[in-house]
Enzyme design. Structure first.
Site, short mmCIF file in Angstrom:
data_model
loop_
_atom_site.label_atom_id
_atom_site.label_comp_id
_atom_site.label_asym_id
_atom_site.label_seq_id
_atom_site.Cartn_x
_atom_site.Cartn_y
_atom_site.Cartn_z
CG ASP A 1 -0.22 -0.13 2.53
OD1 ASP A 1 0.78 -0.88 2.60
OD2 ASP A 1 -0.64 0.50 3.52
CD GLU B 1 3.32 -1.18 7.51
OE1 GLU B 1 3.60 -1.18 8.73
OE2 GLU B 1 3.42 -0.17 6.80
CD GLU B 2 2.53 3.16 5.84
OE1 GLU B 2 2.37 3.53 7.02
OE2 GLU B 2 3.64 3.09 5.28
NE ARG C 1 17.36 -3.13 19.61
CZ ARG C 1 18.42 -2.59 20.21
NH1 ARG C 1 19.44 -2.18 19.46
NH2 ARG C 1 18.49 -2.47 21.52
CG HIS D 1 5.39 7.82 6.53
ND1 HIS D 1 4.28 7.49 7.29
CD2 HIS D 1 5.91 6.64 6.13
CE1 HIS D 1 4.14 6.17 7.34
NE2 HIS D 1 5.14 5.64 6.64
#
Length: 439
Positions: A103, A169-170, A214, A403
Site C-alpha cells: 500500500d 500495512e499503513e 536488531r 512518509h
C-alpha cells in the site's frame, strides 16, 4: 567400526550438501543481477500508480499475473486485496514465508523524477494525493524478483516458499479491518503451515549496499489514542462564563509529555507520546463546548506500554477535572512490538553477512516507528531487517525521511534485496535439512 563408517558417511553428506548449496547461491547471484532492470521497471510502474490500503486492486492484479506466469500457485483477495503465492520445492522441507507490503500513503510527491506519482485516491471520505512515500513499491518489486529467482530453481528447493504480498500495512481505512492482523486472522500462516517468516524494509537513511538488523525488540508497538474533552460553551469575550476545552487541551498536551520524561527509564527502553491532531470550534469568538484530540504512543517493552496507558488516563482525567471539564479517553492497539526471534536471528546473521559483506551489516538501535509485520512474529519466529536505499556518498542528514513528499530511494540496492531474501530462504531450508539428517 560402525561409528567410524557413520561419521565418514555423514561428513561426505555434509560436504556434498555444502557444495550443492554453494552452487545454488551462485545461481541466485547471477539471476538477481540479470533481473535488475526488470525489477526497476516494476518498481517505477508501481511508484507511478500507487494505491491506498485495502484499495490495491491494480497492484494486486499485476502481482498475481506475474506469479502465475512463473507457475506459482496463487491466492487472491486475501485480507481484502492481498496476494499469496505458494511455491512447492522439489524436495521436502520447511515452509518459509517472505512478505512485502503493497500500500501507498496519502502524500503528495515533490520528487523530480520521470515516474513521479500524480495519482489521487479516497482516504476516509476525502480526495487525497497518493504516493509510495515509504518504499512499499520497492518491496513489491524485490519480492516479485525473488519469486522469479526461486521459481527458476524450484526442483532444487528443500521446502516450500510462501510469498505474502500484504495490503494496508499503513492501516486500513476507518471502520475496516486490514493489514497483517487480518491476513493472520484469515489463515495466511496455515495451509501449508509456515515455519518462519522473513521481511525487509527499504531505508532512506541507510546507504545502498548496507543492511541493518536488531535482535528482540526492533520496532515499537503503536497505540493510537483519542481524547474527547467536554467543557461549557461561551462567548470568547466572557471566558469566565464557560469552561474552556481548548486551554484544558493545551495543559493536557504539556502534561502528558511528563509521562516519558518522568516515568520511563529511557536508559533501558525508548518511548514516545505525541499528539497529532486537535479539532474544536467553529469561529474565533466562540469558546466551544467540546474538543477532540488524537495521538500515538510508541513503546518497546510491554510493561512500559501498560504503564504509559495507565498514566495517560490518570494525567488526562486529573487535568480535565482541575479545569472543571470532563474527559473521555480511548486507546486502541495498532501494532505489536516487532520482535526478531533471538535464535532465528543468530542463525541467519551469517547469511546477511555473506550476502552483503560482513563490513556492510550493522546492528541498529531500536526504532520507534511501527510495523504490522509484528503480527506474523506473534505466531511464528520471524526476522525483519532494513535494506539500504540512500545514494552512496550522500550525507544521511540530507536524505528525506519516510512518509514525506521528498522521500527518495536509490534503485541500485534492489539486487542485494533479491539476493538476501533468496539466500535466507535456501540457507534456512539447508539448516533444517541438516538438522533432520543428524537426528
Amino acid at each position: 567400526m560402525k561409528k567410524t563408517i557413520f561419521t565418514a558417511t555423514l561428513f561426505s553428506f555434509v560436504c556434498l550438501a555444502s557444495a550443492q548449496n554453494t552452487a545454488l547461491k551462485s545461481k541466485i547471484g547471477q539471476k538477481a543481477e540479470s533481473l535488475e532492470s526488470k525489477v526497476i521497471s516494476w518498481r517505477r510502474d508501481f511508484h507511478q500508480n500507487p494505491e491506498l490500503g485495502n484499495r490495491e486492486f491494480k497492484t494486486a492484479e499485476k502481482i498475481a499475473a506475474h506469479l502465475r506466469s512463473l507457475g506459482i500457485e496463487v491466492q487472491t483477495g486475501v485480507a481484502k486485496t492481498g496476494v499469496v503465492g505458494i511455491l512447492k520445492g522439489g524436495k521436502p522441507g520447511p515452509v518459509v514465508a517472505l512478505r512485502a507490503d503493497i500500500d501507498a500513503l496519502p502524500v503528495k510527491e515533490r520528487v523530480n523524477i520521470p515516474f513521479a506519482s500524480k495519482a489521487e485516491g479516497e482516504y476516509n471520505g476525502k480526495t487525497v494525493p497518493v504516493m509510495h512515500a515509504c518504499g512499499h513499491d520497492t518491496h513489491i518489486a524485490i519480492l516479485m524478483g525473488t519469486a522469479e529467482i526461486l521459481a527458476s530453481m524450484k526442483s532444487e528447493l528443500k521446502g516450500t516458499v510462501k510469498f505474502i504480498f500484504q495490503p494496508a500495512e499503513e492501516g486500513p481505512p476507518e471502520g475496516e479491518e486490514g493489514g497483517a492482523k487480518l491476513m493472520v486472522k484469515e489463515g495466511v500462516l496455515e495451509n501449508p503451515k509456515v515455519d518462519v517468516i522473513f521481511g525487509l524494509h527499504i531505508n532512506a537513511q541507510t546507504e545502498v549496499g548496507k543492511i541493518k538488523y536488531r535482535t528482540k525488540g526492533t520496532m515499537a508497538a503503536s497505540d493510537w489514542f483519542t481524547i474527547k474533552i467536554k467543557g461549557k460553551q461561551t462567548h470568547g469575550a466572557y471566558p469566565w462564563l464557560g469552561i474552556d476545552p481548548i486551554t484544558t487541551a493545551a495543559q493536557i498536551v504539556m502534561g502528558i509529555q511528563t509521562i516519558v520524561s518522568r516515568n520511563v527509564n529511557i536508559t533501558e527502553s525508548a518511548a514516545v507520546i505525541s499528539v497529532g491532531q486537535i479539532n474544536a470550534g467553529v469561529r474565533s469568538n466562540v469558546i466551544p463546548e467540546e474538543l477532540t484530540m488524537t495521538g500515538t504512543i510508541r513503546s518497546l517493552d510491554p510493561k512500559v506500554q501498560d504503564m504509559m496507558h495507565s498514566r495517560l488516563k490518570q494525567v488526562v482525567n486529573s487535568i480535565a477535572e482541575s479545569a472543571g471539564a470532563s474527559a473521555d479517553i480511548n486507546i486502541t492497539n495498532q501494532t505489536l512490538i516487532t520482535y526478531n526471534d533471538p535464535l532465528l536471528t543468530e542463525k541467519m546473521v551469517p547469511t546477511l553477512e555473506a550476502t552483503a559483506g560482513k563490513d556492510n551489516v550493522y546492528i541498529t538501535p531500536a526504532v520507534t516507528g511501527a510495523e504490522d509485520f509484528s503480527y506474523y512474529q506473534e505466531k511464528i519466529p520471524g526476522l525483519y531487517f532494513f535494506l539500504g536505499g540512500a545514494p552512496k556518498g550522500k550525507p544521511i542528514s540530507e536524505t528525506a525521511p519516510h512518509h514525506t513528499p521528498d522521500f527518495y530511494i536509490d534503485e541500485s540496492g534492489f539486487v542485494l534485496g533479491m539476493k538476501v531474501l533468496s539466500n535466507l530462504t535456501v540457507d534456512y531450508m539447508e539448516m533444517q535439512s541438516k538438522d533432520r539428517s543428524t537426528k
